[in-house]
Design a protein around this motif. Structure first.
Motif, short mmCIF file in Angstrom:
data_model
loop_
_atom_site.label_atom_id
_atom_site.label_comp_id
_atom_site.label_asym_id
_atom_site.label_seq_id
_atom_site.Cartn_x
_atom_site.Cartn_y
_atom_site.Cartn_z
N GLN A 1 0.86 -1.19 0.00
CA GLN A 1 0.00 0.00 0.00
C GLN A 1 0.89 1.24 0.00
OE1 GLN A 1 -2.88 0.11 3.17
NE2 GLN A 1 -3.26 2.31 2.91
N THR A 2 0.87 1.98 -1.09
CA THR A 2 1.68 3.18 -1.17
C THR A 2 0.97 4.34 -0.48
OG1 THR A 2 0.75 3.73 -3.34
CG2 THR A 2 2.80 2.48 -3.31
N SER B 1 -0.88 7.84 0.13
CA SER B 1 -1.93 8.50 -0.66
C SER B 1 -1.46 9.82 -1.24
CB SER B 1 -3.17 8.73 0.21
OG SER B 1 -2.85 9.55 1.33
N LYS C 1 1.57 -3.40 9.06
CA LYS C 1 0.81 -2.84 7.95
C LYS C 1 1.26 -3.40 6.61
CE LYS C 1 -0.29 1.63 5.77
NZ LYS C 1 -0.06 3.10 5.84
N HIS C 2 2.55 -3.65 6.48
CA HIS C 2 3.10 -4.01 5.17
C HIS C 2 3.61 -5.45 5.10
CE1 HIS C 2 2.69 0.17 3.97
NE2 HIS C 2 3.38 0.55 5.03
#
Length: 198
Positions: A15-16, A18, A158-159
């Motif tokens: 997830q990059t 925003s 998260k990653h």
């Protein structure tokens, strides 16, 4: 950063961020922590400088990246340099967390920006789809321990990163080394120099 062709993974896509304003991202970054490529397993004083290239020029890329580091010990070991090219992905190149970077032709690696200090652009984390590599960088050669811990926790939770192999990159600077690298006092203030080095 180094290079690899290994991008296949069964993990979900990273997830990059925003928002990542390209103009604010430019400038000097000190590498604080890394899941290293083969070039970075023993490196120290690693510094990356990003320069946005003008539109309409003859170049085939968007960003010049000047990556320099000491091969082993800070200051005394061999100084290495790896110029790289960056391409900002997406329709809005002024604001994108999706990049690609080439350390040399024909390699072009994914370069997803997965964490950033959205207010002041004082830290950034760049990931890699397989989670084999990551780069934790700061505008200064030192990072608050609480910030570093928070970023590594985000990498894990998260990653979906395994933090085994994550290494702190030694950052030990002298006045002479600052001058040799072409860094200014604004980029590397005197207070970050080693005692007695001023």
């Amino acid at each position: 950063m180094g290079n690899s062709l290994a991008t296949k993974t069964t993990l979900p896509p990273l997830q990059t961020v925003s928002q990542c304003e390209t103009a604010k991202f430019m400038g000097t970054w000190f590498v604080i922590g890394v899941k290293p490529t083969y070039l970075e397993t023993t490196c120290s004083n690693a510094v990356e400088k990003y320069t946005l290239l003008p539109n309409g020029g003859k170049q085939d890329h968007d960003v010049d990246i000047d990556f320099q580091y000491n091969k082993k010990e800070p200051v005394t070991s061999a100084l290495k340099s790896l110029p790289q090219k960056g391409w900002i992905q997406g329709s809005n190149k002024a604001d994108s967390g999706e990049w690609k970077v080439s350390p040399f032709w024909p390699i072009k690696m994914p370069y997803p920006i997965i964490e950033i200090d959205e207010r002041d652009y004082q830290y950034v984390v760049v990931g890699y789809p397989s989670r084999q590599y990551c780069w934790i960088m700061s505008r200064r050669p030192a990072m608050e321990e609480s910030t570093y811990k928070e970023l590594t926790q985000r990498l894990a939770t998260k990653h979906q990163y395994d933090l085994e192999g994550l290494r702190r990159v030694p950052q030990v600077w002298t006045k002479e080394e600052r001058e040799r690298r072409g860094l200014t006092k604004e980029e590397l203030p005197d207070k970050y120099l080693s005692p007695g080095a001023e």
